[in-house]
Scaffold this motif. Structure first.
Motif, PDB file in Angstrom:
ATOM      1  N   LEU A 196       0.753  -1.257   0.067  1.00  0.00           N
ATOM      2  CA  LEU A 196      -0.005  -0.091   0.093  1.00  0.00           C
ATOM      3  C   LEU A 196       0.961   1.016   0.238  1.00  0.00           C
ATOM      4  N   ALA A 197       1.927   1.250   0.637  1.00  0.00           N
ATOM      5  CA  ALA A 197       2.800   2.389   0.806  1.00  0.00           C
ATOM      6  C   ALA A 197       3.571   2.711  -0.518  1.00  0.00           C
ATOM      7  N   GLY A 198       3.891   1.226  -1.300  1.00  0.00           N
ATOM      8  CA  GLY A 198       4.408   1.459  -2.713  1.00  0.00           C
ATOM      9  C   GLY A 198       3.552   2.010  -3.823  1.00  0.00           C
ATOM     10  N   LEU A 199       2.340   1.676  -3.494  1.00  0.00           N
ATOM     11  CA  LEU A 199       1.305   2.220  -4.429  1.00  0.00           C
ATOM     12  C   LEU A 199       1.036   3.678  -4.322  1.00  0.00           C
ATOM     13  N   ARG A 200       1.177   4.236  -3.126  1.00  0.00           N
ATOM     14  CA  ARG A 200       0.986   5.531  -2.927  1.00  0.00           C
ATOM     15  C   ARG A 200       2.147   6.420  -3.443  1.00  0.00           C
ATOM     16  N   GLN A 201       3.244   5.654  -3.893  1.00  0.00           N
ATOM     17  CA  GLN A 201       4.285   6.506  -4.439  1.00  0.00           C
ATOM     18  C   GLN A 201       4.298   6.445  -5.643  1.00  0.00           C
ATOM     19  N   ARG A 219      -4.676  -3.101 -18.461  1.00  0.00           N
ATOM     20  CA  ARG A 219      -3.573  -2.579 -18.956  1.00  0.00           C
ATOM     21  C   ARG A 219      -2.754  -1.801 -18.100  1.00  0.00           C
ATOM     22  N   GLN A 220      -3.435  -0.997 -17.357  1.00  0.00           N
ATOM     23  CA  GLN A 220      -2.683   0.176 -16.479  1.00  0.00           C
ATOM     24  C   GLN A 220      -1.909  -0.641 -15.419  1.00  0.00           C
ATOM     25  N   PHE A 221      -2.727  -1.700 -14.781  1.00  0.00           N
ATOM     26  CA  PHE A 221      -1.913  -2.564 -13.781  1.00  0.00           C
ATOM     27  C   PHE A 221      -0.848  -3.229 -14.361  1.00  0.00           C
ATOM     28  N   ARG A 222      -1.122  -3.909 -15.522  1.00  0.00           N
ATOM     29  CA  ARG A 222      -0.004  -4.635 -16.275  1.00  0.00           C
ATOM     30  C   ARG A 222       1.350  -3.690 -16.542  1.00  0.00           C
ATOM     31  N   SER A 223       1.177  -2.711 -17.218  1.00  0.00           N
ATOM     32  CA  SER A 223       1.945  -1.720 -17.940  1.00  0.00           C
ATOM     33  C   SER A 223       2.633  -0.605 -16.833  1.00  0.00           C
ATOM     34  N   THR A 225       1.516  -0.370 -12.840  1.00  0.00           N
ATOM     35  CA  THR A 225       1.562  -0.692 -11.495  1.00  0.00           C
ATOM     36  C   THR A 225       2.676  -1.661 -11.380  1.00  0.00           C
ATOM     37  N   LEU A 226       2.597  -2.775 -11.989  1.00  0.00           N
ATOM     38  CA  LEU A 226       3.555  -3.984 -11.916  1.00  0.00           C
ATOM     39  C   LEU A 226       4.866  -3.508 -11.959  1.00  0.00           C
ATOM     40  N   PRO A 227       5.129  -2.826 -13.154  1.00  0.00           N
ATOM     41  CA  PRO A 227       6.642  -2.580 -13.233  1.00  0.00           C
ATOM     42  C   PRO A 227       7.298  -1.497 -12.165  1.00  0.00           C
ATOM     43  N   LEU A 228       6.289  -0.558 -11.764  1.00  0.00           N
ATOM     44  CA  LEU A 228       7.048   0.459 -10.745  1.00  0.00           C
ATOM     45  C   LEU A 228       6.884  -0.156  -9.429  1.00  0.00           C
ATOM     46  N   LEU A 229       6.004  -1.310  -9.363  1.00  0.00           N
ATOM     47  CA  LEU A 229       5.972  -1.708  -7.833  1.00  0.00           C
ATOM     48  C   LEU A 229       6.864  -3.137  -7.722  1.00  0.00           C
ATOM     49  N   THR A 230       7.820  -3.460  -8.865  1.00  0.00           N
ATOM     50  CA  THR A 230       8.689  -4.525  -8.684  1.00  0.00           C
ATOM     51  C   THR A 230       9.678  -4.414  -7.698  1.00  0.00           C
ATOM     52  N   PRO A 231      10.170  -3.256  -7.208  1.00  0.00           N
ATOM     53  CA  PRO A 231      11.038  -3.361  -6.161  1.00  0.00           C
ATOM     54  C   PRO A 231      10.476  -3.551  -4.718  1.00  0.00           C
ATOM     55  N   ILE A 232       9.261  -3.214  -4.750  1.00  0.00           N
ATOM     56  CA  ILE A 232       8.405  -3.523  -3.419  1.00  0.00           C
ATOM     57  C   ILE A 232       8.012  -5.064  -3.410  1.00  0.00           C
ATOM     58  N   ILE A 233       7.623  -5.596  -4.584  1.00  0.00           N
ATOM     59  CA  ILE A 233       7.644  -7.325  -4.642  1.00  0.00           C
ATOM     60  C   ILE A 233       8.752  -7.776  -4.394  1.00  0.00           C
ATOM     61  N   PHE A 234       9.730  -7.554  -4.582  1.00  0.00           N
ATOM     62  CA  PHE A 234      11.022  -8.024  -4.490  1.00  0.00           C
ATOM     63  C   PHE A 234      11.548  -8.114  -2.980  1.00  0.00           C
ATOM     64  N   PHE A 235      11.255  -6.945  -2.312  1.00  0.00           N
ATOM     65  CA  PHE A 235      11.479  -6.805  -0.810  1.00  0.00           C
ATOM     66  C   PHE A 235      10.620  -7.505  -0.186  1.00  0.00           C
ATOM     67  N   ASN A 236       9.404  -7.636  -0.408  1.00  0.00           N
ATOM     68  CA  ASN A 236       8.463  -8.543   0.178  1.00  0.00           C
ATOM     69  C   ASN A 236       8.792 -10.077   0.066  1.00  0.00           C
TER      70      ASN A 236
END
Length: 315
Positions: A196-201, A219-223, A225-236
């Protein structure tokens, strides 16, 4: 050339640097800092580094806790190759980690996306959803989980309303591990808050531009949200994999400390505990602990190596 050499000789030499003693105020600050850091350093060496070095030594010994350790070399590590229960514990633990962690992260991300829509009372929802992460590893929740999935538990009672015959989820080796996986997925609060913190950034202008270009939500989620959220996904991912390998309380309480039925919930940490404190084979348990450290370290290194192919940073 001669003129240049004469000018170089005539250039005044820089005076040698003289070390100045620290001022009394600076020396006092340094002493105060070391004094405040002393408890942390004491805990580091006495509680972390010291026991690690001791366990490394004990892993090469035959130590029963009742007699002094006897040096046996690498016999404990060689024994691991023929220990069938150790292989079973590794298999159960790997299934638990590789199934529960992705499902947990997917569930946490989905809920974070839902909460990111700007719900009223968001702080209350975040607190409520974070509670399972605080309570999931406790003995009380493990006992409650055992009651819920028991023969007369809540799950079977709900199924009976629909005339569905329930099962002994905890006592059946086909479902026992699945109940622990569900319990780990239920503790989604911590990664959800981080998602949630990553999405807010993520800047809203990206979504606005995509909407103007005709991109839908998927398409917005795939192109975006997911690419910009990958550092947070990796951390988790790294954190939850490490935590999952350390799971112990749930399996111990749900199985009554046996890892049953038929070793279906025999986590690696549970087998380590049984070897060290039930069978008093502390030397072998220490070797198992170092094997677990190597496994977690290797998986973490693999995650970092693979991250270059799917984790995207600003640079």
């Amino acid at each position: 050339m001669i003129a240049i050499q004469e000018l170089a000789k005539a250039r005044p030499k820089e005076p040698p640097k003289v070390r100045t003693k620290p001022k009394p105020a600076e020396a006092g600050d340094n002493r105060a800092a070391m004094l405040f850091l002393a408890p942390w350093f004491a805990g580091l060496f006495l509680i972390t580094v010291g026991p690690m070095v001791a366990s490394l030594y004990l892993s090469f010994t035959d130590f029963s806790l009742l007699e002094p350790p006897t040096w046996i070399g690498v016999d404990n590590y060689v024994e691991m190759f023929t220990d069938q229960r150790l292989h079973t514990a590794l298999r159960v633990t790997f299934v638990y980690v590789f199934v529960s962690v992705p499902v947990q992260l997917a569930f946490a991300l989905g809920l974070a996306l839902f909460l990111d829509r700007g719900l009223r009372g968001l702080a209350v929802y975040r607190s409520v959803f974070y509670l399972p992460s605080l309570l999931g590893g406790s003995v009380a929740v493990a006992i409650l989980w055992r009651r819920i999935f028991g023969n007369d538990g809540l799950i079977n009672q709900v199924l009976s309303w629909f005339d569905i015959q329930g099962a002994g989820w905890i006592a059946d080796p086909r479902f026992a591990l699945g109940t622990l996986i569900v319990l780990n997925v239920w503790t989604f609060g911590s990664p959800m808050i981080i998602f949630l913190a990553g999405l807010r950034q993520i800047p809203v202008t990206y979504y606005e531009a995509a909407s103007i270009d005709g991109a839908g939500r998927l398409r917005q989620f795939r192109s975006i949200t997911l690419p910009l959220l990958t550092p947070i996904i990796f951390f988790n991912l790294v954190l939850q994999v490490i935590y999952a390998f350390q799971s112990f309380t749930q399996a111990f309480v749900v199985s009554g400390g046996t890892g049953g039925p038929v070793d279906s919930t025999l986590f690696y940490t549970l087998y380590l505990y049984k070897e060290g404190f039930a069978n008093l084979n502390m030397g072998y348990a220490s070797a198992m602990a170092w094997l677990l450290l190597l496994i977690v370290g290797a998986l973490t290194a693999v995650n970092f190596l693979l991250s270059r192919f799917w984790v995207f940073y600003d640079d």
